[in-house]
Design a protein around this motif. Structure first.
Motif, short mmCIF file in Angstrom:
data_model
loop_
_atom_site.label_atom_id
_atom_site.label_comp_id
_atom_site.label_asym_id
_atom_site.label_seq_id
_atom_site.Cartn_x
_atom_site.Cartn_y
_atom_site.Cartn_z
N ALA A 357 43.41 97.03 14.14
CA ALA A 357 42.66 96.78 15.37
C ALA A 357 43.17 95.55 16.09
N LYS A 358 43.52 94.52 15.32
CA LYS A 358 44.02 93.29 15.94
C LYS A 358 45.36 93.52 16.61
N GLU A 359 46.20 94.35 15.97
CA GLU A 359 47.52 94.64 16.55
C GLU A 359 47.40 95.45 17.84
N GLU A 360 46.47 96.40 17.88
CA GLU A 360 46.39 97.31 19.01
C GLU A 360 45.51 96.79 20.16
N ASP A 361 44.53 95.97 19.87
CA ASP A 361 43.62 95.51 20.93
C ASP A 361 43.14 94.10 20.61
N GLU A 362 44.02 93.13 20.74
CA GLU A 362 43.69 91.75 20.36
C GLU A 362 42.62 91.18 21.29
N GLU A 363 42.59 91.64 22.54
CA GLU A 363 41.65 91.10 23.52
C GLU A 363 40.20 91.39 23.11
N ASN A 364 39.95 92.60 22.61
CA ASN A 364 38.59 92.98 22.21
C ASN A 364 38.41 92.99 20.70
N PHE A 365 39.28 92.26 20.00
CA PHE A 365 39.30 92.36 18.53
C PHE A 365 37.98 91.95 17.90
N LEU A 366 37.37 90.86 18.39
CA LEU A 366 36.15 90.36 17.75
C LEU A 366 35.05 91.42 17.76
N SER A 367 34.86 92.06 18.92
CA SER A 367 33.83 93.10 19.03
C SER A 367 34.17 94.30 18.14
N ILE A 368 35.45 94.71 18.15
CA ILE A 368 35.86 95.85 17.34
C ILE A 368 35.71 95.52 15.85
N ALA A 369 36.10 94.30 15.46
CA ALA A 369 36.04 93.90 14.04
C ALA A 369 34.62 93.96 13.51
N ASN A 370 33.67 93.48 14.33
CA ASN A 370 32.28 93.51 13.87
C ASN A 370 31.78 94.95 13.72
N SER A 371 32.25 95.84 14.60
CA SER A 371 31.86 97.25 14.48
C SER A 371 32.46 97.88 13.24
N ILE A 372 33.71 97.55 12.93
CA ILE A 372 34.35 98.08 11.71
C ILE A 372 33.63 97.57 10.47
N GLN A 373 33.25 96.28 10.50
CA GLN A 373 32.53 95.72 9.35
C GLN A 373 31.16 96.36 9.21
N LEU A 374 30.50 96.64 10.34
CA LEU A 374 29.21 97.32 10.29
C LEU A 374 29.37 98.70 9.66
N TYR A 375 30.43 99.41 10.03
CA TYR A 375 30.72 100.72 9.42
C TYR A 375 30.84 100.59 7.91
N GLY A 376 31.58 99.57 7.46
CA GLY A 376 31.76 99.36 6.02
C GLY A 376 30.45 99.10 5.31
N TYR A 377 29.56 98.30 5.94
CA TYR A 377 28.28 98.00 5.30
C TYR A 377 27.40 99.24 5.22
N ILE A 378 27.41 100.07 6.27
CA ILE A 378 26.57 101.27 6.26
C ILE A 378 27.07 102.24 5.19
N VAL A 379 28.40 102.40 5.06
CA VAL A 379 28.95 103.30 4.03
C VAL A 379 28.53 102.83 2.64
N ARG A 380 28.54 101.51 2.41
CA ARG A 380 28.12 101.01 1.09
C ARG A 380 26.64 101.30 0.85
N LEU A 381 25.82 101.15 1.90
CA LEU A 381 24.40 101.44 1.77
C LEU A 381 24.15 102.91 1.44
N LEU A 382 25.00 103.80 1.97
CA LEU A 382 24.81 105.23 1.79
C LEU A 382 25.49 105.78 0.55
N THR A 383 26.18 104.92 -0.20
CA THR A 383 26.88 105.36 -1.42
C THR A 383 26.10 104.90 -2.64
N PRO A 384 25.69 105.82 -3.52
CA PRO A 384 24.88 105.43 -4.69
C PRO A 384 25.52 104.32 -5.51
N GLY A 385 24.71 103.30 -5.83
CA GLY A 385 25.15 102.25 -6.74
C GLY A 385 26.01 101.17 -6.14
N LYS A 386 26.36 101.25 -4.84
CA LYS A 386 27.29 100.29 -4.27
C LYS A 386 26.61 99.11 -3.58
#
Length: 763
Positions: A357-386
């Protein structure tokens, strides 16, 4: 700790914003103003995630960082030497932050009782510390001011160290090469069921929800004052928890911390001790580990703090994030769940997406990074035991304790040995002890052994031979370690009963003498009843495809440490010796399988003398033949159909059998089974058997049929039973081994009403 206060509530912020995002996602996204609100909500979530990444979790534990303890040598009055009393033990209070659930614990209006109890069960877990470990490490570094470098949590995780599976005495090294010795651990694990049972269901919002903990896992010595009961060395404290609640919150019902009491006293060994406290809480409570992801209800809930979110709501948010940012190669949930993936690989994949994401869109990286991290947190919440891997669910902190052992110029002789010793009636009896002060050529040692019933005033039954543990340990005035070895073997009692002896050790120096008496218990190495029981279990389990599982209780019971025992298991098909496996139990995870390529298996259980390394058999090597297991016959759902009159045809259906395992690499492959049947007795008036029963097999179901010949009674009634013996034999397709036949008898009811000639004439 100055920035910690704001971070403590991050989970509530995240939960509230997620709920807002879920509401927006569920609406018509085609509407422009709602789409704009969704983007605004995403930005708020991203901002909270930035705080989440900055939060470390260590604010969850409070304690003082450093201490110093001075320990006088035994026999020395330190007050006379340095002019002051010195306390050599400490009592520490450990406070662990938890989720405050008081406001949420009351039953809601229109909330079903079942739903309330399910929610309350989760709140009990949120309000408490799930697991907490007290770990002890030692360094002989003599720096008077600074403790040596110690591995941080990230390094410990990277090394894969699980201290609850280590043995006392193991060494660990930091990245800089500093050495620490792991000397002990105590681990408390909450009994969730009992903790929930103890909560007042009628007054839960006023109940402090005190937890109940299982018996602690203990490794190594006690490292506590002698007067402290072993069960009180590291415990949850109701009293200290209530003190913490009263002192930190204005609301008398709120409870933000759980308090634990730790009693510590080091031995007289100078250096640095590191007391590491590691806790796991449930501030974020996802799906339980044992849940099957394919069977999880969309209405199942996860907790972020006290806020509950449904699985289908989170899944909608995850799906939208996945569509919007999939070109950054977001990792799938399958990677998190797979054996080749897991939490570490999933985190690495999230990092790779962030780099892309940083390589392809450095200008909007902070917003994109937080969205990617949010995705990771939701996947962990939806995966048993994680959810346990969220950093907010675990905390650790350490005590640095410097131990000083002053060496006064004059000291009385002392000799120190464990007050209890345990050994078997086979092999040499060895033990370790120490003396102080050591003066080369001046210390006189003597050791004798007496029958306990006669006491030390009786005649000795053995003498002690002394050997220095380390010849280089010759610091004058310090302590010195020795091995003691008896000059003869001692007998146990009769009929498998242990016998007790007294070991009297004396240390004489400069016309002064110190005596120490230890109780030595000698156990019979072999007890016929225990050996026979283990033999029968081994013989019974030696079936192809079975796991060898056992819990052998040695003649010493629990008085000798389990890690001093071990077993040798091998088969005639093993390519190489498996070596000694520690312990005297075998579980399924140990994978001691009787495979089809073997014919025999052997087991030997030994105790290893920790000093000499010699092995003593407590279960001598036993070799047994591996047999093919028998199938099981199932007759509980059989159905009977009867046709004919003078020649009755009886059909018994609904029968089945279970195939035995064969010990192959493909666990789905089973044994070949042959089913036969014979008529044992016909008890039908006027009828007798006509030929043998026939068996038809279909998969693991079968049916049998047989004929009876005769005549019904005058009224045309046929009544009675037929007893049939069914026999099943299994054959192993990999090695041709045939099982022992297994038989089962069933009683088949035969009932029929046939038309008589008289009835026909009347009609």
């Amino acid at each position: 700790m100055s920035n910690s206060a704001g971070k403590v509530y991050f989970v509530l912020y995240l939960a509230v914003v997620l709920e807002l995002l879920i509401i927006i996602v569920e609406r018509d996204e085609a509407e422009e103003h709602l789409h704009k609100k969704q983007k605004e909500a995403m930005k708020i979530v991203e901002s909270i995630l930035s705080q989440l990444q900055a939060g470390g979790g260590t604010e969850g534990i409070n304690t003082r960082p450093q201490d110093e303890i001075t320990i006088p040598p035994a026999g020395v009055n330190l007050k006379e030497v340095i002019g002051a009393d010195v306390k050599s033990n400490r009592r520490y209070i450990i406070e662990v932050g938890v989720t405050d659930v008081a406001v949420s614990a009351k039953q809601k209006e229109n909330e079903e009782n079942k739903e309330y109890l399910q929610r309350l069960n989760k709140l009990v877990k949120l309000a408490n510390v799930e697991e907490i470990e007290y770990q002890i490490f030692f360094s002989d570094n003599q720096d008077p001011d600074t403790s040596p470098e110690f591995p941080n949590d990230k390094y410990i995780k990277g090394q894969g160290w699980d201290f609850s599976e280590m043995k006392a005495g193991e060494k660990i090294f930091t990245e800089g090469g500093e050495k620490w010795e792991f000397v002990g651990l105590r681990k408390l694990k909450m009994d969730s069921d009992k903790s929930f049972e103890n909560v007042s269901k009628e007054n839960a919002d006023h109940d402090p929800m005190h937890p109940t903990y299982n018996k602690p896992l203990v490794i190594g010595g006690n490292y506590a004052p002698r007067e402290i009961d072993e069960d009180s060395i590291f415990v949850y404290s109701v009293e200290e928890t209530m003190k913490a609640r009263a002192g930190t919150t204005g609301d008398e019902e709120s409870l933000l911390k759980r308090a634990f009491v730790l009693e510590f006293e080091p031995p007289a060994k100078s250096g640095w001790y590191k007391l590491r406290i590691y806790s796991r809480t449930n501030r974020i409570l996802g799906l339980r580990a044992e849940a099957n992801i394919e069977e999880i209800s969309h209405d199942a809930t996860v907790n972020i703090g006290t806020v509950q979110l449904k699985v289908y709501e989170l899944d909608k948010v995850r799906a939208k994030l996945e569509i919007e940012f999939d070109h950054f190669k977001l990792p799938s949930q399958q990677l998190l769940m797979s054996e080749d993936g897991g939490t570490e690989k999933f985190d690495e994949a999230i990092e790779a997406s962030l780099l892309l994401a940083k390589e392809e869109d450095e200008e909007n990286f902070l917003s994109i990074a937080n969205s990617i991290q949010l995705y990771g947190y939701i996947v962990r919440l939806l995966t048993p035991g994680k959810s346990v891997y969220f950093p907010q669910n675990s905390s650790s902190i350490v005590y640095d304790i410097r131990v000083l052992t002053p060496k006064p110029p004059i000291a009385d002789p002392i000799i120190a040995v464990n007050s209890e010793m345990h050994h078997f009636d086979e092999g040499d009896v060895n033990f370790r002890f120490s003396i102080a002060p050591y003066r080369e050529g001046q210390n006189t040692l003597k050791g004798e052994v007496f029958n306990e019933v006669e006491g030390v005033s009786g005649q000795p039954v053995a003498n002690v031979i002394f050997t220095s543990v380390d010849e280089t340990q010759t610091i004058s005035g310090g302590s010195k370690d020795y091995y003691g070895k008896l000059d003869r073997q001692l007998m146990a009692g009769e009929n498998g009963i242990p016998r007790r002896y007294l070991v009297k050790l004396s240390h004489k120096l400069m016309n002064k003498q110190d005596d120490s008496i230890a109780v030595l218990t000698i156990y019979p190495a072999l007890i016929e009843k225990g050996v026979k029981k283990m033999h029968n279990k081994l013989k019974a389990l030696a079936r192809y495809g079975n796991n060898l599982m056992f819990n052998f209780i040695p003649p010493s019971g629990r008085n000798i440490l389990p890690e001093q025992f071990g077993y040798y298991f091998r088969t005639d098909a093993d390519a190489q010796d498996r070596g000694l496996t520690p312990g005297f139990t075998a579980e399924r995870k140990d994978n001691l399988v009787f495979f089809a390529d073997a014919k025999t298996a052997s087991l030997r259980i030994v105790w290893t003398d920790p000093i000499s390394g010699n092995e003593v058999d407590v279960f001598p090597e036993e070799t047994v033949d591996i047999k093919q297991g028998s199938p099981k016959i199932q007759t509980g759902r059989n159905q009977v159909d009867v046709a004919g009159d003078e020649r009755l045809k009886v059909l018994v259906s609904g029968l089945g059998f279970t195939r035995a395992k064969i010990g192959g690499s493909d666990e789905s492959q089973k044994s070949d089974v042959v089913i036969t049947a014979e008529i044992e007795k016909v008890n039908v008036k006027g009828y007798k058997k006509a030929g043998k029963p026939k068996v038809q097999v279909n998969g693991e179901n079968f049916k049998l049929s047989f004929d009876l010949v005769g005549e019904p009674d005058e009224d045309g009634r046929i009544r009675g039973t037929v007893k049939i013996k069914i026999t099943a034999v299994a054959t192993n397709p990999l090695n041709g081994t045939v099982s022992k036949p297994i038989s089962k008898s069933i009683t088949v009811p035969v009932r029929k009403q046939v038309e008589t000639e008289e009835e026909f004439w009347d009609e």
